[in-house]
Scaffold this active site. Sequence first.
Site, short mmCIF file in Angstrom:
data_model
loop_
_atom_site.label_atom_id
_atom_site.label_comp_id
_atom_site.label_asym_id
_atom_site.label_seq_id
_atom_site.Cartn_x
_atom_site.Cartn_y
_atom_site.Cartn_z
N GLN A 62 1.13 -1.07 -0.19
CA GLN A 62 0.21 0.25 0.06
C GLN A 62 0.66 0.89 -0.18
OE1 GLN A 62 -3.81 -0.19 1.05
NE2 GLN A 62 -3.88 2.29 1.90
N ARG A 69 8.21 4.95 1.62
CA ARG A 69 8.22 5.13 2.56
C ARG A 69 9.03 4.66 3.48
NH1 ARG A 69 1.71 4.47 4.74
NH2 ARG A 69 1.37 2.30 3.69
N HIS A 104 2.16 13.42 2.35
CA HIS A 104 1.49 12.09 3.37
C HIS A 104 1.81 13.53 4.63
CE1 HIS A 104 -1.29 10.16 5.33
NE2 HIS A 104 -1.00 8.98 4.67
N ASP A 141 -11.83 11.55 4.20
CA ASP A 141 -10.84 11.44 3.31
C ASP A 141 -11.68 11.58 2.09
OD1 ASP A 141 -8.77 10.30 2.09
OD2 ASP A 141 -9.52 7.81 2.64
N GLU A 146 -3.03 16.40 1.94
CA GLU A 146 -1.42 15.84 1.05
C GLU A 146 -1.77 16.45 -0.55
OE1 GLU A 146 -2.71 11.57 2.41
OE2 GLU A 146 -3.30 12.22 3.90
#
Length: 316
Positions: free
Chosen positions: A102, A107, A182, A228, A288
Amino acid sequence: MVDRPKKPSALPTSAGSSMPPAPQVDISPSSDRVTATLPTGESCEVLLYGATLVSWKSEGGQRENLWMSDAAKVDGSKAVRGGIPLVFPVFGPPPSSSHLPQHGFARISRWEFLGKSTSESDSSVQLDFGLMSSNLSPEMRAAWPCEFGVIYSVTLGRRSLETRVVVRNEGAAAWEFMWLWHTYLRVEDIHQTHLTGLSSTPYHDRVASAHLTSEPSPTPLTITSETDRVYHPPDPQSTITVHTPAPRYEITRENLPDVVVWNPWEEKAKGMSDFEPKDGWENMLCVEEGSVREGVRLEGGEAWEGGVTVRLVEEG
């Protein structure tokens, strides 16, 4: 992990004269993070794991502007919960045919510290980090067999933080990618926080339905439940402002068409094992910036660049 080669030698000083204080850049004894500090006390800290910004302090080092979970893993065992993780080359769950994790691998990969540069004119310091396809684990190379190079720059100023990225296709075959910062901003109270700059912008509501395109809202955005949303501002140069009971955040973007606004709210935060304290959702808001609605296509040898600047401005 050294400064850039061919750095000019220090200028000699005559008796009775002195050079102004310079920003300080330190690498931790364990070589897992880089910290930059201005002479006035402002600082930022970047983990080499994920090139994740885990701290940005202003007001002489007294105010922390990024939210970090108390349970965040910073040992490389999983993506960091908080700060500014980097999303690349996919946003959200990968395609069913892919074995990418994901939000991709940026990251959760170890980046290389390429060096620093300073500016006396505005008392700023820039840190550069790099990630190449050859740095990836065999599993990630198999999941995304594209030849790439990424240069990521973090510039710390007195009341600003600028982040920039250059993504280059180092191979012959074309490929597509997505990119996102993010960013977990620290806010004093989510109930007293609102955003401006997105009121005339359509968005996808990922809580109600990933495929629902909502009509633009005529009012400033307030956060009153799990949120979201992926906004698509018609003006990519527009400023987004986060108003909170403290210096407000003014966010400007370059070559980044999409903005995600996220807060897990109470119930979702309870179900996240690395989200602590459980009421931390009241003191954070993710705003973001990136390109996630559709992929950016790079032909062999082409490069793409984007950037974000967050400035602190007093209310009033």
